[in-house]
Write an enzyme that holds these catalytic residues in place. Structure first.
Site, PDB file in Angstrom:
ATOM      1  N   ASN A  13       0.895  -1.169   0.000  1.00 34.29           N
ATOM      2  CA  ASN A  13       0.000   0.000   0.000  1.00 34.29           C
ATOM      3  C   ASN A  13       0.928   1.211   0.000  1.00 34.29           C
ATOM      4  O   ASN A  13       1.593   1.489   0.992  1.00 34.29           O
ATOM      5  CB  ASN A  13      -0.875  -0.053   1.237  1.00 34.29           C
ATOM      6  CG  ASN A  13      -1.857   1.090   1.379  1.00 34.29           C
ATOM      7  OD1 ASN A  13      -2.394   1.304   2.461  1.00 34.29           O
ATOM      8  ND2 ASN A  13      -2.125   1.831   0.325  1.00 34.29           N
ATOM      9  N   GLN A  46      -2.086   6.657  -1.663  1.00 38.69           N
ATOM     10  CA  GLN A  46      -2.411   7.815  -0.833  1.00 38.69           C
ATOM     11  C   GLN A  46      -1.229   8.790  -0.790  1.00 38.69           C
ATOM     12  O   GLN A  46      -0.067   8.355  -0.800  1.00 38.69           O
ATOM     13  CB  GLN A  46      -2.753   7.405   0.612  1.00 38.69           C
ATOM     14  CG  GLN A  46      -4.156   6.873   0.827  1.00 38.69           C
ATOM     15  CD  GLN A  46      -4.230   5.369   0.638  1.00 38.69           C
ATOM     16  OE1 GLN A  46      -3.218   4.666   0.699  1.00 38.69           O
ATOM     17  NE2 GLN A  46      -5.429   4.856   0.406  1.00 38.69           N
ATOM     18  N   ASN A  64      -6.568  10.371  -0.562  1.00 39.55           N
ATOM     19  CA  ASN A  64      -6.674   9.200  -1.424  1.00 39.55           C
ATOM     20  C   ASN A  64      -6.308   9.551  -2.858  1.00 39.55           C
ATOM     21  O   ASN A  64      -6.229  10.726  -3.237  1.00 39.55           O
ATOM     22  CB  ASN A  64      -8.092   8.632  -1.377  1.00 39.55           C
ATOM     23  CG  ASN A  64      -8.325   7.771  -0.145  1.00 39.55           C
ATOM     24  OD1 ASN A  64      -7.399   7.196   0.413  1.00 39.55           O
ATOM     25  ND2 ASN A  64      -9.582   7.684   0.270  1.00 39.55           N
ATOM     26  N   CYS A  73      -5.312   6.120   8.067  1.00 43.49           N
ATOM     27  CA  CYS A  73      -4.655   5.134   7.194  1.00 43.49           C
ATOM     28  C   CYS A  73      -3.625   4.407   8.043  1.00 43.49           C
ATOM     29  O   CYS A  73      -2.595   4.977   8.408  1.00 43.49           O
ATOM     30  CB  CYS A  73      -3.989   5.811   6.002  1.00 43.49           C
ATOM     31  SG  CYS A  73      -3.138   4.642   4.911  1.00 43.49           S
ATOM     32  N   GLY A  74      -3.914   3.161   8.366  1.00 44.86           N
ATOM     33  CA  GLY A  74      -3.039   2.412   9.254  1.00 44.86           C
ATOM     34  C   GLY A  74      -1.664   2.151   8.668  1.00 44.86           C
ATOM     35  O   GLY A  74      -0.647   2.270   9.363  1.00 44.86           O
ATOM     36  N   ASN A  75      -1.605   1.778   7.399  1.00 45.81           N
ATOM     37  CA  ASN A  75      -0.307   1.498   6.784  1.00 45.81           C
ATOM     38  C   ASN A  75       0.555   2.750   6.726  1.00 45.81           C
ATOM     39  O   ASN A  75       1.774   2.696   6.951  1.00 45.81           O
ATOM     40  CB  ASN A  75      -0.494   0.925   5.381  1.00 45.81           C
ATOM     41  CG  ASN A  75      -0.993  -0.509   5.407  1.00 45.81           C
ATOM     42  OD1 ASN A  75      -0.633  -1.287   6.281  1.00 45.81           O
ATOM     43  ND2 ASN A  75      -1.839  -0.860   4.455  1.00 45.81           N
ATOM     44  N   ASN A 148     -12.104   5.730  10.381  1.00 49.40           N
ATOM     45  CA  ASN A 148     -12.776   5.817   9.085  1.00 49.40           C
ATOM     46  C   ASN A 148     -13.761   4.646   8.993  1.00 49.40           C
ATOM     47  O   ASN A 148     -13.659   3.671   9.735  1.00 49.40           O
ATOM     48  CB  ASN A 148     -11.761   5.815   7.930  1.00 49.40           C
ATOM     49  CG  ASN A 148     -10.826   4.616   7.951  1.00 49.40           C
ATOM     50  OD1 ASN A 148     -10.877   3.770   8.840  1.00 49.40           O
ATOM     51  ND2 ASN A 148      -9.956   4.529   6.964  1.00 49.40           N
ATOM     52  N   THR A 210      -6.244  -0.081   8.397  1.00 49.06           N
ATOM     53  CA  THR A 210      -7.494   0.092   9.136  1.00 49.06           C
ATOM     54  C   THR A 210      -8.480  -1.017   8.779  1.00 49.06           C
ATOM     55  O   THR A 210      -9.283  -1.433   9.622  1.00 49.06           O
ATOM     56  CB  THR A 210      -8.119   1.472   8.877  1.00 49.06           C
ATOM     57  OG1 THR A 210      -8.343   1.647   7.473  1.00 49.06           O
ATOM     58  CG2 THR A 210      -7.236   2.587   9.408  1.00 49.06           C
ATOM     59  N   GLY A 211      -8.425  -1.519   7.537  1.00 50.91           N
ATOM     60  CA  GLY A 211      -9.279  -2.640   7.156  1.00 50.91           C
ATOM     61  C   GLY A 211      -8.936  -3.896   7.942  1.00 50.91           C
ATOM     62  O   GLY A 211      -9.833  -4.631   8.380  1.00 50.91           O
TER      63      GLY A 211
END
Length: 267
Positions: A13, A46, A64, A73-75, A148, A210-211
């Site tokens: 990502n 992103q 985005n 955005c976790g990553n 989110n 986050t997913g």
């Protein structure tokens, strides 16, 4: 107006990270979209803008690929301590996040998840643990807000082209007034989940932090899993740990790819 940037990624990502603490960079949806364009720009899922903060060490803004600014955005959050070379408290639209360096990446305290229908948000009140809705053969998902909005479907393996088709349909359904990230999860064991994510505003990505958090939390709430949970995405694995009532801990890799310089007036 020349400026430097770093290309980074978390499990594939990928991000363009710009340090705007000393040289502010006005960012519009159009400029973010142009920078993210993989053919005419630099290219990324992103765009990450690092700015000064009065509440934390830095402020992180997230755009985005379609130019929309989002909350979390976790990553990307895992990339920030690597980018700065230190443990860091990060201000985001989703709140304050602690990220600390770990071998090969970082550990991030993602805060507490939210399950109230109006915090997701949904268009009207309903049970978010097992939503009484469906799309084609997908039904009864869970909804979770990790800074989110996410909707999580549990089932068998899904092909990428089908995930793209259904993800695009569900993301923009009117039941989700701020659109939604769509997670397609397969429970392999109580400690292992396979996941494909259609990201709001970015489409299919190789990983979504986050997913992964939302999916692990939803699985634990439903009694399908018990933390810590390994979440396997197309780009690799994340470790998610959560106890009901507590914060989510996400552990995973972050990678610095290269540095570059660009004339931002061209975008």
């Amino acid at each position: 107006m020349n400026g430097r940037f770093s290309k980074m990624h978390g499990l594939g990502n990928d991000f363009v990270v710009i340090d705007a603490r000393e040289a502010p960079l006005p960012m519009s949806a159009g400029r973010a979209q142009a920078i993210a364009d993989r053919h005419a720009g630099i290219g990324c899922d992103q765009l990450i803008l690092i700015e000064p903060s009065d509440a934390a060490d830095v402020r992180m803004r997230i755009f985005n690929a379609d130019g929309s600014e989002v909350e979390a955005c976790g990553n990307a959050t895992r990339c920030i301590p690597l980018f700065l070379g230190q443990d860091v408290l990060i201000e985001t639209k989703a709140g304050l996040l602690n990220a600390r360096l770990a071998e090969g990446g970082a550990v991030v305290d993602m805060g507490q998840p939210h399950f109230e229908w109006d915090r997701i948000p949904l268009a009207y009140a309903m049970d978010t643990l097992t939503m009484p809705v469906g799309w084609e053969h997908l039904d009864a998902p869970s909804a979770v807000n990790i800074g989110n909005p996410h909707v999580v479907f549990f089932g068998g393996a899904i092909e990428m082209d089908e995930a793209a088709r259904l993800g695009a349909m569900i993301e923009t359904d009117p039941i989700f007034p701020e659109r939604v990230n769509v997670n397609f999860a397969q429970i392999l064991s109580p400690s292992h989940i396979r996941l494909i994510v259609w990201e709001r505003g970015a489409g299919l990505t190789r990983a979504c932090g986050t997913g992964a958090c939302a999916t692990a939390v939803a699985a634990i709430r439903r009694g399908l899993a018990k933390g810590p949970v390994t979440v396997s995405l197309p780009g690799g694995d994340l470790m998610i740990d959560w106890t009901p009532g507590g914060s989510i801990l996400m552990t995973g890799p972050a990678t610095h790819v290269f540095d570059g310089e660009a004339d931002w007036e061209r975008f």
